[in-house]
Design an enzyme around this catalytic site. Structure first.
Site, short mmCIF file in Angstrom:
data_model
loop_
_atom_site.label_atom_id
_atom_site.label_comp_id
_atom_site.label_asym_id
_atom_site.label_seq_id
_atom_site.Cartn_x
_atom_site.Cartn_y
_atom_site.Cartn_z
N ASP A 105 0.81 -1.22 0.00
CA ASP A 105 0.00 0.00 0.00
C ASP A 105 0.84 1.27 0.00
OD1 ASP A 105 -2.59 1.35 0.12
OD2 ASP A 105 -1.86 2.04 2.05
N ASN A 163 -4.68 9.67 -1.70
CA ASN A 163 -4.65 8.64 -2.72
C ASN A 163 -5.39 7.40 -2.23
OD1 ASN A 163 -3.84 8.43 -5.30
ND2 ASN A 163 -1.67 8.12 -4.85
N ASP A 173 -7.77 4.29 6.42
CA ASP A 173 -6.57 4.75 5.69
C ASP A 173 -5.95 5.93 6.43
OD1 ASP A 173 -4.51 4.78 3.90
OD2 ASP A 173 -5.70 5.41 2.18
O1 DOR Z 1 -3.17 9.07 0.74
C1 DOR Z 1 -2.46 8.11 0.99
N1 DOR Z 1 -1.57 8.12 2.01
N2 DOR Z 1 -2.54 7.03 0.21
C2 DOR Z 1 -1.67 6.03 0.31
O2 DOR Z 1 -1.79 5.12 -0.43
C3 DOR Z 1 -0.56 6.07 1.28
C4 DOR Z 1 -0.89 6.94 2.41
C5 DOR Z 1 0.31 7.26 3.25
O3 DOR Z 1 1.02 6.36 3.67
O4 DOR Z 1 0.51 8.47 3.56
ZN ZN Z 2 -3.47 2.97 -0.47
ZN ZN Z 3 -3.12 3.42 2.86
#
Ligand code: DOR
Ligand code: ZN
Ligand code: ZN
Length: 439
Positions: free
Chosen positions: A153, A285, A312
């Protein structure tokens, strides 16, 4: 013996179809009894729950802690405190740390550091060494070390042949591949959703097709290998449709949506006033999408096509966001606003309360079969289950104030928004880890 009596609450346990005003007795870290007018054992702590919902503690399948390597953004301890305040008692930690969680030794180190924090931390191992997308990790060794899933990820497993081999190994190992569904060849470095708002702001957009492309590819690969695909943070209507179709065919495909994709569109990047804002706190993201996509995410969640709400949670330091949009980090800090966001959907009649709680508790547990061994009963309030509970207000109005959060990541485009719902208290493994009732 240590015990807690939680009395007078509206106990909602979706796994049991239970929704009644009852007491819950916790003894030595397990649910001992759920019933009417329970007596408090000598020395028991009392948690008054009148007017509150008592639910199993929330389980987050997708949390970014920044330890090891970026402790200025979040530590395991600060992230766990944020979890407790958000009603989460179990969080699954993504492996995009520095170094990445790509070996049994690093996973072991994280588990050691997580031993006495305010929630349970379940690690997710990396798919590829260093998350570089070139060479597979020792997937079986990661599982043996405690990984509940594997993921690169932050990035998709972009190399199709590597992804194919990962799914093949995982069919024997029996844990899901949690995919960040973004095809880099289509996303092309886009910093927000490709659409009317990106055009107006003059920012490079990433099209919805970047998500669908990986979802379809992985459904094909997981089906061929007979293994489980878990689609992280799905944000677009066509990808949800592909997942619905795969599930209808009986494939082992699970999915999550985030709170921010349930309540915000790409308009958040431009800001709410006349002046264009370029709000880096809305840079995430996958990106925030259109109103039709938000609606599709809510519908899929309500229909059970999506198993879980996962945060997330992506904490960043202020300097990572206080810069030009292209240079800013992707991510939203989400643990402490998740319940108000989800409950606001309930308040607006878009989701029922038991559905909302299911997607935060037994939904994620079933998706990843987390209720094994000593975690038997996780996500439920059945007798003998781990004593993980949260006390929730469904009608108290709250303002999102990241400055008062336990998370070190204050980065959220929801700051200042008024939502409905408050996490009043949290019990994790038989310990009161958050009590905001007096505050
Ligand atoms: O917005 C995001 N932040 N999307 C991701 O896939 C990683 C995450 C991060 O680790 O900051
Ligand atoms: Zn992600
Ligand atoms: Zn993530």
């Amino acid at each position: 013996m240590s015990s807690i009596l939680i009395h007078g609450g509206r106990v909602i346990d979706p796994a049991a179809g239970l929704d009644e005003w009852l007491d819950v007795l916790v003894v030595d870290g397990r649910i001992a009894e759920v019933g009417v007018d329970l007596a408090a054992p000598d020395g028991a702590s009392l948690l008054a729950a009148s007017g509150l919902v008592v639910a199993p503690g929330f389980i987050d399948l997708h949390t970014h802690l920044r330890e090891p390597g970026q402790e200025h953004k979040e530590t395991i301890a600060s992230g766990a405190r944020a979890a407790a305040r958000g009603g989460f008692t179990t969080i699954c930690a993504m492996p995009n740390t520095e170094p990445a969680m790509d070996s049994a030794a690093i996973i072991d180190g994280v588990l050691q550091r997580a031993q006495d924090v305010d929630c349970r931390v379940l690690p997710i191992g990396a798919v590829s060494k260093g998350r570089e997308g070139r060479e597979l990790t020792e997937l079986a060794a990661l599982k043996d070390a405690g990984a509940v899933a594997v993921s690169d990820d932050g990035d998709a497993v972009a190399d199709t042949s590597l992804a194919r081999r990962a799914f093949e190994y995982l069919s024997d190992i029996g844990i899901p591949l949690a995919e960040h569904c973004e095809d880099p060849a289509i996303a092309q470095g886009g910093v927000m959703h490709d659409g009317a708002v990106s055009a107006r702001l003059g920012l490079r957009g990433q099209p919805a097709a970047a998500e669908l492309s990986i979802v379809q590819r992985d459904i094909t690969l997981a089906e061929a290998a007979g293994s489980q695909l878990h689609c992280c943070h799905i944000s677009t209507e066509p990808a949800l449709q592909a997942i619905a179709d795969a599930r209808a065919r009986g494939l082992n495909v699970t999915a999550e949506v985030t709170p921010h994709h349930l309540c915000l569109t790409h308009d958040a990047v431009a800001g709410r006033g006349d002046e264009l804002l370029y709000d880096t706190d809305a840079k995430v993201n996958p990106p925030l999408r259109t109103q039709a996509d938000v609606q599709a995410c809510i519908d899929a969640l309500a229909a059970g096509i999506v198993d879980a709400v996962a945060t997330d949670h992506a904490p960043h330091a202020a300097v990572d966001k206080q810069c030009e949009f292209d240079a800013a980090a992707f991510g939203i800090s989400g643990l402490e606003s998740a319940w108000p966001v989800v409950n606001s959907l309930v308040d607006a009649g878009r989701l029922t309360l038991p559905e909302a709680i299911e997607r935060l508790t037994v939904g994620p547990v079933r998706a990843w079969s987390l209720d094994r061994g000593e975690l038997n009963g996780l996500g439920t309030l059945k007798v003998g289950a781990p004593a993980d509970l949260t006390l929730l207000s469904t009608d108290a109005v709250s303002r999102v104030e990241p400055d008062s959060w336990a998370s070190m990541g204050k980065n959220t485009p929801l700051a200042g928004h008024t939502l409905v719902g408050v996490v009043a208290a949290t019990v994790s493994q038989g310990r009161i880890v958050w009590d905001g009732r007096e505050q």
